[in-house]
Design an enzyme around this catalytic site. Structure first.
Site, PDB file in Angstrom:
ATOM      1  N   ASP A 134      -7.680 -12.117  11.266  1.00 22.18           N
ATOM      2  CA  ASP A 134      -6.479 -11.488  10.746  1.00 22.18           C
ATOM      3  C   ASP A 134      -6.737 -11.114   9.291  1.00 22.18           C
ATOM      4  O   ASP A 134      -7.719 -11.559   8.689  1.00 22.18           O
ATOM      5  CB  ASP A 134      -5.308 -12.473  10.863  1.00 22.18           C
ATOM      6  CG  ASP A 134      -4.008 -11.896  10.341  1.00 22.18           C
ATOM      7  OD1 ASP A 134      -3.759 -10.706  10.572  1.00 22.18           O
ATOM      8  OD2 ASP A 134      -3.249 -12.632   9.696  1.00 22.18           O
ATOM      9  N   LYS A 135      -5.874 -10.272   8.720  1.00 21.19           N
ATOM     10  CA  LYS A 135      -6.057  -9.860   7.324  1.00 21.19           C
ATOM     11  C   LYS A 135      -5.112 -10.615   6.400  1.00 21.19           C
ATOM     12  O   LYS A 135      -5.544 -11.394   5.557  1.00 21.19           O
ATOM     13  CB  LYS A 135      -5.841  -8.348   7.173  1.00 21.19           C
ATOM     14  CG  LYS A 135      -6.052  -7.843   5.747  1.00 21.19           C
ATOM     15  CD  LYS A 135      -5.541  -6.454   5.556  1.00 21.19           C
ATOM     16  CE  LYS A 135      -4.040  -6.399   5.471  1.00 21.19           C
ATOM     17  NZ  LYS A 135      -3.488  -7.029   4.243  1.00 21.19           N
ATOM     18  N   GLU A 138       4.941  -2.602  -5.011  1.00 25.73           N
ATOM     19  CA  GLU A 138       6.078  -2.209  -5.845  1.00 25.73           C
ATOM     20  C   GLU A 138       6.578  -3.383  -6.666  1.00 25.73           C
ATOM     21  O   GLU A 138       6.953  -3.222  -7.832  1.00 25.73           O
ATOM     22  CB  GLU A 138       7.193  -1.663  -4.959  1.00 25.73           C
ATOM     23  CG  GLU A 138       6.905  -0.298  -4.371  1.00 25.73           C
ATOM     24  CD  GLU A 138       8.183   0.512  -4.236  1.00 25.73           C
ATOM     25  OE1 GLU A 138       9.133  -0.003  -3.643  1.00 25.73           O
ATOM     26  OE2 GLU A 138       8.205   1.636  -4.733  1.00 25.73           O
ATOM     27  N   PHE A 167       9.393   7.936  -0.242  1.00 24.10           N
ATOM     28  CA  PHE A 167       7.983   7.908   0.162  1.00 24.10           C
ATOM     29  C   PHE A 167       7.837   8.083   1.664  1.00 24.10           C
ATOM     30  O   PHE A 167       8.694   7.674   2.445  1.00 24.10           O
ATOM     31  CB  PHE A 167       7.387   6.563  -0.251  1.00 24.10           C
ATOM     32  CG  PHE A 167       6.083   6.241   0.416  1.00 24.10           C
ATOM     33  CD1 PHE A 167       4.899   6.746  -0.074  1.00 24.10           C
ATOM     34  CD2 PHE A 167       6.045   5.440   1.545  1.00 24.10           C
ATOM     35  CE1 PHE A 167       3.697   6.449   0.542  1.00 24.10           C
ATOM     36  CE2 PHE A 167       4.857   5.143   2.169  1.00 24.10           C
ATOM     37  CZ  PHE A 167       3.680   5.652   1.654  1.00 24.10           C
ATOM     38  N   ARG A 175      -2.469  -1.999  12.865  1.00 21.81           N
ATOM     39  CA  ARG A 175      -1.211  -1.795  13.582  1.00 21.81           C
ATOM     40  C   ARG A 175      -1.281  -2.310  15.024  1.00 21.81           C
ATOM     41  O   ARG A 175      -0.745  -1.703  15.944  1.00 21.81           O
ATOM     42  CB  ARG A 175      -0.833  -0.316  13.574  1.00 21.81           C
ATOM     43  CG  ARG A 175      -0.150   0.146  12.297  1.00 21.81           C
ATOM     44  CD  ARG A 175       1.107  -0.638  12.069  1.00 21.81           C
ATOM     45  NE  ARG A 175       1.896  -0.127  10.952  1.00 21.81           N
ATOM     46  CZ  ARG A 175       2.865  -0.806  10.382  1.00 21.81           C
ATOM     47  NH1 ARG A 175       3.128  -2.028  10.791  1.00 21.81           N
ATOM     48  NH2 ARG A 175       3.566  -0.309   9.408  1.00 21.81           N
ATOM     49  N   LYS A 178      -4.411  -8.029  20.095  1.00 22.94           N
ATOM     50  CA  LYS A 178      -5.461  -8.856  19.506  1.00 22.94           C
ATOM     51  C   LYS A 178      -6.154  -9.684  20.581  1.00 22.94           C
ATOM     52  O   LYS A 178      -7.387  -9.776  20.628  1.00 22.94           O
ATOM     53  CB  LYS A 178      -4.867  -9.777  18.434  1.00 22.94           C
ATOM     54  CG  LYS A 178      -4.367  -9.073  17.191  1.00 22.94           C
ATOM     55  CD  LYS A 178      -3.876 -10.083  16.161  1.00 22.94           C
ATOM     56  CE  LYS A 178      -3.409  -9.406  14.887  1.00 22.94           C
ATOM     57  NZ  LYS A 178      -3.008 -10.360  13.838  1.00 22.94           N
ATOM     58  N   ASN A 215       1.590 -14.449  14.809  1.00 22.44           N
ATOM     59  CA  ASN A 215       1.070 -13.257  15.466  1.00 22.44           C
ATOM     60  C   ASN A 215      -0.401 -13.406  15.838  1.00 22.44           C
ATOM     61  O   ASN A 215      -0.950 -12.552  16.534  1.00 22.44           O
ATOM     62  CB  ASN A 215       1.250 -12.029  14.555  1.00 22.44           C
ATOM     63  CG  ASN A 215       0.573 -12.211  13.209  1.00 22.44           C
ATOM     64  OD1 ASN A 215       0.657 -13.281  12.610  1.00 22.44           O
ATOM     65  ND2 ASN A 215      -0.093 -11.197  12.728  1.00 22.44           N
ATOM     66  N   ASP A 216      -1.047 -14.473  15.405  1.00 22.19           N
ATOM     67  CA  ASP A 216      -2.456 -14.707  15.721  1.00 22.19           C
ATOM     68  C   ASP A 216      -2.645 -15.736  16.832  1.00 22.19           C
ATOM     69  O   ASP A 216      -3.771 -16.004  17.239  1.00 22.19           O
ATOM     70  CB  ASP A 216      -3.218 -15.179  14.472  1.00 22.19           C
ATOM     71  CG  ASP A 216      -3.080 -14.224  13.305  1.00 22.19           C
ATOM     72  OD1 ASP A 216      -3.228 -13.011  13.530  1.00 22.19           O
ATOM     73  OD2 ASP A 216      -2.801 -14.686  12.185  1.00 22.19           O
TER      74      ASP A 216
END
Length: 1336
Positions: free
Chosen positions: A471-472, A575, A616, A865, A871, A894-895
């Protein structure tokens, strides 16, 4: 959605389409029938199946899959599918009525209890015994136990088998029960969390597990969402609430959810909420995190529902005081749990190999039994028949005698696979797991987090990993953005210089700027260049306008908890970093309304009128605001990607643009995320005309987005450049170095992240996984299967060439093509980036092989995404086709699915909860610890386990096959050579502890050199240390030793005599001689096999020999004979035999003959064909004899023209939400003056384009030993004796030794390169000169 029914059938729900047809796929197994619960005239079944309409039954043969379809009818919401006697209810749609448990219970919906454990008190014993029965050896020993109970064929007692078998099963069961107990505890911890539930008109505290579908629950700020909820009302205006979805998709930026208008009016009125009886009709449970379809029926009206109305389990409520929600999905049916894979019983490749070897050994045992049985049959015919009448055996004939002899020898020779082997393996794995737990170098001090081996069955597999799926967010990064540098009006700020004008590296000890002049500054903000503060204080117009822009142009929401205590809730961490920087430099963002923005500028409160917000998007890659300052001037402030902003600058900015561009190149070369800032003064009349057209465009129904983009483009022209910002996306400590080192170990690292493409690419460059000098980075972004297939095949053709790609397309994998193609795939460097919707197409059956081929040809693979289920699908794809050991590492919920799917799952104890840790096999605090886990603990565990198995099989073949040779001389009578006590104690006492000590403590190379030479990891990936060939080698070695052990003493003792002239060669003395020779030979052998001696090894090896002699003399003593005459009949045998010099000469000669051939083979192999481990061991010995020399490494920065396009957010911005005022808590006066017209969304969702950021490739390394093998990542000043280069590209050199891929300017004596382009292959021969030189 999949359901299992007693392993009889599985039903797969393929989704509920909007059309009137539902497709269901059913797998039918033999001897099953299928029928519909309701008659259906439009049933369509595959022609492979015979449909009998008259009986309503489907008849078929074999196992097959087929699909039927039938129209959805409004009256019925579920269909019954009957298979045999089992009924499956396939949920087509869900009906949930609020505050009505009686109605909802009719549908048997799942409750909110979760279960990640495998057993309960009733199922533990049968399931655990079933899992252990998968080991062939366990079943084998049960059969032996049954045979030993038959007195006609057993010459050994039954307890010699049943006691070890029970011990093995008990130890394994206790270990599994302990692991599952901790899973139960974690489940209870989650299930017992408290939540406020509306029951009978009152809010009551209930445990999560007691929450039911249809309940209304109340959430408060910073609470986890207990189930999948339909948002009803909240404390924010218009029913808005903010959530953080890090547990679901890894993104820590806030997301907005909004309740329906009809339910938001319920507010916090408990009576109204208790009377709410709306009914939700929606899709059945599924794993789609970004999609929800349903309808709310209430008060005779229908209200459409989508994902923006849902709060999913695992989310955290942020910046919202309270909210109420209706439970739609609970427990295992929530989207979070639907994305969690099942807990599976993981077995290592060595376990599977041992099962195969046990079958082979059993076959070998059968062959030996048949040979000896046939021999017995012939011996009985020719010799033994003469004794039948005298001995009264009553066998009847020789064939029956041979039959009984066969089973007798099966029992006697069963020790070729002793059951103690499995006990010892479990002990070794347990010990290796504790070594990981006790390793202080894997302890993360900042969070007081130790490493933890949560399973004890996979330690040796840590030494065989080929693919890492990471994962990142939270795994590679800290998800912390820091304002690092900036360029204002052609001047850079952020660097620190000494008194001589030389740039100084910034460290933790570098003094920070004093922001005491600003009472509203953030105390956590750190900046080191005081000149920027002086410029701000000096009143420089450009500098102040720069920070004014940062304070005005954003979508951040402020929260002032107390006077001066500001908290910013940012949609993106980028931001937040920029607004915080403006705050510290004197331009504090204090508040906003739909029409105004309030700043505190250098201590003075200033309010700007917000006229327009140009939001944006991934297409625009910029955002702008138009404001009116207190002087009445209208200004446009814009920030965005430098390439986008530069195209819209006034021509007078050309010189400043070039200067700023140089600064941006410098920032990008350091791996910083850059952003350009510009402004424009607007005329009143021109702006008024433009505003009229903007209002019109925002109300049209057709082509609204195109008209808005044209107007935005029109006004964002001829801007004046202010400068640029540089934000650092902080990686975890040591991530680039860890990735570089693991790449040297030939471990492929794939990044699977839920982040957007641009953010994932930025991290790829930051980690040095992506580089500018790569030959090509392929971006797969097709929307259809055809587009994705074309893109993948085009990439494959570019990598392999047209001819090789065509060859692979015909069915042959690229790995089977010529060696030249393989060399090309190593020399050239490619990267592959694929997004989630393209990955979904690529994972289809017809494209998955192409995807895998292209991915394996690339040096770097990044999937962005992706959903949690995708995964897991990627991991499963590699497991299924590559047959390589996979490791998945992550820190969020999520992993979990990926972690459970991989062979090895690693959880990081991070900021996203403990879900990943609870589902993992190993856990620790930082990604960098993965390097030590694999290259030290994993490699050692694999090395130790392989040596243990080789030696164990060797010593048991040597021990057991003596009976085979003896059979030819004892009339094949199933007589044992050794006495029964020696047979019982051989594997338990005499030889168990030395091999355990070797398996626990042996090291071929110490930990420093294991990390210094990652290539040492390669044998584990290739499974070189223990495989079928190694097994046969050990088997032949054992056969040879047994042959020598039997026949050499037999021949020498046959004619030997004692000092008094009597014979030495009686059966008992012969047995003592062979047994003593065996114990000494195997002890000497393990001494030669041990590389790393500890006090434990010495004690166990020599203590076992001493123990043998002590027990031997005790069993043959007069004392035991007088107490147990039937059990110890051979009194005085050991004393009489071992007092003879001739016996000791026989033992010595037998030992020499057994050991010397093996010793000679090893010596020649190490001298003529040494392995890399042998060479490194020589370096290790040489390094102990000389004092390490200090070596300085300089930090090299990569320059690049590539800059980031800056990710404002992971999705569409909040501009329309802010200007509409729906997120504002307005006063009464403000509400009365607020505009009543609400425009619909200004900017639709658009596809992201490719963007990136250059990250720094150099990193500092520690002072190095002159024999050091691996340089620090990046270009370094190298010592002439340095063995291994650093990551980069290698300039070929005639004196280079061993080099791996790289493109680094090399020292002439550089030995080993690092990842990148290879000038020539990694060859061990080239290192021999280096070893010889150091040894000399």
């Amino acid at each position: 959605m999949e359901r299992d029914f007693e392993h009889v059938m599985s039903v797969t729900r393929r989704g509920l389409p909007l059309c009137a047809t539902t497709f269901i796929t059913v797998r039918l197994f033999p001897t099953s029938t299928i029928e519909l619960g309701k008659a259906d005239p439009q049933l369509h079944i595959s022609p492979l199946v015979c449909w009998l309409p008259s009986k309503g039954v489907c008849v078929y043969r074999g196992t097959l899959d087929f699909t039927w379809r039938y129209p959805d009818v409004k009256a019925g919401w579920r269909r019954d599918v009957c298979v045999g006697k089992n009924t499956c209810c396939v949920e087509e749609e869900r009906r949930v009525r609020a505050n009505d448990r009686v109605y909802n219970e009719k549908f048997s919906y799942a409750d909110n209890r979760i279960k990640t454990s495998k057993y309960n008190i009733f199922t533990f014993l049968p399931i655990n015994l079933f899992e252990q029965s998968q080991r062939v050896a366990n079943a084998y020993f049960v059969v032996l136990l049954i045979l030993q109970l038959i007195p006609e064929i057993s010459s050994l007692s039954w307890f010699t088998t049943i006691v070890p078998l029970v011990m093995v099963l008990t130890i394994s069961a206790v270990k599994d029960a302990t692991d599952d107990y901790f899973r139960h505890k974690s489940d209870q911890q989650v299930n017992n969390r408290q939540s406020q539930v509306l029951i009978r008109g009152k809010l009551q505290n209930e445990k999560w597990m007691n929450v039911r579908v249809g309940d209304i629950i109340k959430l408060e700020n910073n609470q986890f969402v207990a189930a999948d909820l339909l948002l009803l009302s909240s404390s924010e205006p218009y029913g808005l609430c903010y959530i953080e979805t890090a547990e679901l998709d890894g993104e820590t930026n806030l997301k907005v959810r909004q309740a329906l208008t009809v339910t938001s009016d319920l507010g916090t009125d408990i009576s109204k909420l208790a009377e709410f009886d709306g009914e939700v009709i929606c899709e059945p449970p599924n794993n789609k995190l970004d999609r929800f379809t349903g309808t709310l029926h209430w008060c005779g009206s229908k209200h459409p529902l989508d994902n923006e109305r849902m709060l999913l389990r695992g989310c955290v409520l942020r910046n919202t005081d309270w909210c109420f929600g209706l439970v739609v999905f609970a427990g295992p049916q929530t989207k979070l749990m639907q994305n969690c894979g099942r807990s599976t019983f993981k077995r290592t490749s060595i376990d599977k190999l041992m099962n195969t070897l046990v079958l082979w050994i059993f076959g070998f045992l059968i062959c030996m039994g048949i040979i000896l049985a046939v021999g017995n049959t012939f011996w009985e015919v020719q010799v033994g028949g003469a004794f039948w009448a005298w001995l009264r055996w009553g066998l009847g004939n020789s064939i029956y005698s041979g039959f009984l002899t066969f089973w007798s020898y099966i029992i006697i020779l069963n020790t070729v696979v002793p059951i103690s082997l499995y006990v010892s393996v479990e002990v070794l794995r347990l010990g290796h797991s504790y070594f990981i737990n006790w390793d202080r170098k894997l302890f993360y001090n900042q969070r007081n987090t130790p490493a933890e081996a949560r399973t004890t069955t996979l330690t040796e597999e840590l030494g065989q990993v080929e693919f890492i799926f990471s994962d990142k967010t939270g795994t590679l990064t800290q998800n912390i953005m820091v304002f690092n540098k900036c360029s204002i009006n052609g001047t850079t700020y952020g660097d620190v210089y000494d008194d001589f004008g030389l740039k100084v590296d910034i460290t933790e000890r570098t003094p920070c700027v004093d922001f005491s002049f600003n009472s509203l500054s953030d105390p956590k903000f750190r900046f080191h260049d005081s000149s920027l503060v002086e410029a701000v204080k000096g009143g420089g117009a450009c500098v102040q306008e720069f920070f004014r822009l940062l304070a005005l142009c954003h979508t951040v929401m402020p929260e002032e908890r107390s006077e001066g205590e500001l908290v910013y809730q940012a949609q993106s961490p980028d931001e937040g970093a920029l607004v915080t920087a403006a705050r510290n430099f004197g331009f504090v963002f204090r508040a906003r309304t739909p029409e105004t923005i309030t700043l505190d500028e250098m201590g003075h409160s200033v309010t700007y009128q917000l006229l327009a917000f140009l939001d944006f998007s991934n297409v625009r890659k910029r955002m702008s605001v138009i404001v009116r300052n207190p002087k009445g001037e209208i200004k446009l402030y814009s920030k965005g990607a430098d390439t986008i902003v530069f195209e819209r600058l006034h021509p007078s900015n050309e010189e400043l643009m070039y200067t700023t561009s140089e600064h941006l190149n410098e920032f990008a070369g350091e791996g910083l995320r850059t952003l350009a800032l510009a402004y424009k003064d607007l005329e009143e009349d021109a702006f008024g005309e433009w505003m009229k057209r903007l209002l019109y465009a925002s109300t049209v129904l057709e082509n609204r987005q195109e008209l808005l983009n044209q107007l935005y483009e029109e006004i964002e022209q001829d801007m004046m450049l202010l400068g640029a910002t540089a934000v650092e996306d902080k990686l975890q400590e040591g991530v680039p170095e860890t990735i570089a080192c693991l790449s040297l170990a030939n471990i492929k690292i794939w990044v699977l992240t839920g982040d957007k493409l641009e953010t994932a690419m930025n991290i790829g460059y930051s980690c040095n996984m992506l580089r500018d000098d790569m030959d090509e980075v392929f971006i797969i972004s097709g929307h259809s299967s055809l587009e994705v297939g074309c893109e993948l095949r085009r990439a494959k053709e570019q990598i392999l060439g047209p001819s090789s790609a065509k060859l692979s397309a015909t069915g042959k994998s690229f790995s089977s093509t010529s060696d030249s193609v393989f060399e090309e795939t190593i020399i050239a460097e490619y990267g592959l980036i694929i997004n989630g919707h393209s990955l979904a197409q690529a994972l289809e059956v017809d494209l998955e092989q192409v995807l895998l081929d292209v991915a394996c040809l690339c040096k770097t693979v990044i999937c962005c995404r992706v959903t949690p289920l995708q995964k897991a699908q990627v991991v499963e794809l590699v497991k299924r086709h590559k047959r390589a050991v996979t490791l998945a590492i992550g820190d969020g919920a999520n992993d979990v699915s990926m972690i459970k799917t991989a062979h090895i799952g690693v959880g990081i104890s991070g900021q996203e909860g403990m879900q990943a840790v609870l589902a993992s096999d190993y856990s620790f605090g930082q990604f960098r610890y993965l390097q030590r886990l694999l290259l030290v603990h994993g490699r050692w565990s694999y090395h130790r386990m392989c040596k243990f198995l080789c030696y164990f099989f060797y010593k048991n073949f040597a021990f057991t096959l003596v009976h085979f040779w003896f059979g030819f001389l004892c009339g094949f009578s199933a007589q044992t050579v050794y006495d029964q006590w020696f047979i019982t104690l051989y594997n338990i006492v005499y030889t168990s502890l030395p091999v355990l000590a070797m398996g626990l403590f042996d090291q071929d190379v110490n930990e420093q050199f294991s990390l210094r030479y990652p290539s040492l990891y390669r044998p584990g990936q290739l499974n070189l240390l223990f495989n079928k060939r190694k097994f046969f080698t050990c088997m032949l070695h054992g056969v040879f030793t047994s042959f020598v052990l039997f026949f050499l003493p037999y021949c020498l003792c046959l004619s030997a005599i004692r000092d008094d002239g009597s014979h030495v060669s009686d059966q008992q003395a012969f047995a003592v001689t062979i047994a003593t020779s065996l114990v000494i030979v195997v002890s000497v052998q393990i001494g030669l096999d041990t590389n790393y001696w500890t006090a434990v090894n010495h004690f166990f090896v020599w203590g076992s020999v001493a123990m043998y002699f002590a027990i031997l003399f005790a069993m043959h003593s007069d004392g035991l004979f007088s107490i147990f005459p039937s059990q110890f009949p051979y009194v005085g045998t050991a004393r009489n035999a071992l007092t003879q010099k001739s016996v000791w000469l026989v033992i010595l000669l037998t030992t020499v003959v057994c050991i010397m051939p093996m010793l000679a083979v090893r010596f020649l192999k190490k001298d003529l064909h040494p392995s890399l481990a042998n060479k490194v061991r020589l370096l290790q010995r040489a390094s102990r004899k000389q004092r390490p020399q200090e070596q300085s490494l300089r930090r090299v920065r990569r320059t690049s023209s590539r800059r980031s396009a800056y990710a404002f957010a992971h999705q569409q911005g909040y501009g329309e939400l802010i200007t509409s005022g729906r997120n504002m808590k307005l006063t009464v006066s403000a509400q009365s003056s607020a505009p009543t017209n609400k425009s619909s969304s200004w900017i639709g969702s658009v596809l992201g384009k490719r963007g990136g950021v250059e990250e720094e490739t150099g990193s500092e390394g520690p002072a190095r030993d002159p024999t050091d093998g691996i340089g620090a990542p990046g270009g370094v000043a190298r010592d002439p004796t340095d063995g291994i280069g650093a990551p980069g590209r290698v300039a070929g050199d005639s004196k280079g030794g061993i080099r791996a891929p790289g493109r680094v300017a090399r020292d002439p004596t550089d030995g080993i390169g690092a990842p990148g382009r290879v000038a020539r292959d990694l060859t061990e021969e080239a290192e021999e000169g280096l070893v010889a030189e150091i040894v000399t």
